[in-house]
Enzyme design. Structure first.
Site, mmCIF file in Angstrom:
data_model
loop_
_atom_site.group_PDB
_atom_site.id
_atom_site.type_symbol
_atom_site.label_atom_id
_atom_site.label_comp_id
_atom_site.label_asym_id
_atom_site.label_seq_id
_atom_site.Cartn_x
_atom_site.Cartn_y
_atom_site.Cartn_z
ATOM 1 C CG LEU A 41 9.425 -16.769 -3.818
ATOM 2 C CD1 LEU A 41 9.159 -16.876 -2.322
ATOM 3 C CD2 LEU A 41 9.823 -15.331 -4.185
ATOM 4 C CG ASP A 52 -2.102 0.919 1.079
ATOM 5 O OD1 ASP A 52 -2.373 1.372 -0.046
ATOM 6 O OD2 ASP A 52 -2.747 1.205 2.105
ATOM 7 C CG HIS A 105 -0.146 2.347 -9.305
ATOM 8 N ND1 HIS A 105 -0.377 1.948 -8.006
ATOM 9 C CD2 HIS A 105 -1.219 3.096 -9.664
ATOM 10 C CE1 HIS A 105 -1.558 2.439 -7.616
ATOM 11 N NE2 HIS A 105 -2.079 3.140 -8.596
#
Ligand code: IPE
Ligand code: IPE
Ligand code: MG
Length: 237
Positions: free
Chosen positions: A128, A17, A34
């Site tokens: 991962l 956020d 962004h």
């Protein structure tokens, strides 16, 4: 100093956020925030790889984020598509397996295509597991899980008396992954914003005031170290 293996969370989930505020503080349009956020994703994925974290779930776009101005939504979708296209070779190189959760069919066609391409391309990797939450809502996921369970009952695959926590978990988008051990939220907001409502029951929370584009490997390490100092009790003594 790197935290010891025992204290490293197996699954880290992040509410990324603060992109908008990051841009605003620089007098830039929100989309620039962004874009800067996408760079922080790269660094975070790398950091998780270094720490030998097994699963990383990133809240990238919520079911509620569709309410934002069309121009921002459009720009975010374009950015997602571009990010996947550009980063897939790097995911392959780093042995990262890409997955996604959410109502993926709500994404624009081109995004869905690229997403499935990237998922397929990385399916054989065993490092991962990077899970992107896209058009994701925790309440919607629970509703979809209930529908899936009801279907299984109707088809006679299960008896409703058999329904328990474990079985319900197997009808959620996250059925293949363990629950998160550590939840990180950037930008200081103290709320879940409809993220993984079922799965976060006993997850340790770490909130940092840092805005997501400013989140670095060092911040990740600080969160992981703090996690290592927590005592998890699961309601017992
Ligand atoms: C998080 O940053 C990214 C998405 C929700 C897509 P925000 O866009 O929510 O940034 P703030 O909270 O307005 O600063
Ligand atoms: C949560 O952030 C969603 C993502 C990070 C993708 P929001 O910015 O949408 O959450 P609220 O509106 O502050 O609760
Ligand atoms: Mg926000």
């Amino acid at each position: 100093m790197a935290p010891s293996a025992k204290s490293v969370p197996q699954h880290v989930a992040i509410i990324m956020d603060g992109n908008g505020r990051w841009a605003k503080s620089r007098g830039l349009p929100r989309i620039k925030g962004h874009e800067a956020g996408a760079k922080a994703v790269r660094e975070c994925v790398e950091g998780c790889g270094d720490l030998k974290i097994e699963y990383l779930t990133l809240y990238a776009f919520s079911a509620e984020n569709w309410q934002r101005p069309k121009s921002e939504v459009f720009a975010l979708m374009r950015l997602l598509e571009k990010f996947l296209k550009e980063k897939t070779p790097e995911l392959l190189e780093k042995n990262v397996r890409l997955q996604a959760i959410g109502r993926l069919t709500n994404l624009p066609e081109a995004c869905q295509k690229q997403l499935h391409k990237s998922i397929e391309a990385t399916a054989g990797n065993n490092g991962l597991t990077l899970i992107l939450a896209l058009s994701y809502g925790g309440r919607l996921e629970i509703i979809d899980g209930i529908k899936s369970l009801l279907r299984a009952v109707e088809l006679g695959h299960i008896d409703k008396a058999m329904i328990d926590v474990e079985m319900f978990s197997k009808h959620l988008y996250t059925r293949y992954y363990p629950d998160p051990d550590l939840l990180i939220r950037t930008s200081g907001e103290m709320r879940l914003s409809n993220f993984l409502l079922w799965q976060l029951s006993y997850t340790e929370m770490f909130v940092t005031p840092k805005l997501w584009p400013d989140f670095t490997k060092k911040d990740l390490l600080a969160a992981v170290e703090e996690f290592g100092r927590r005592q998890r009790r699961y309601g017992a003594v």
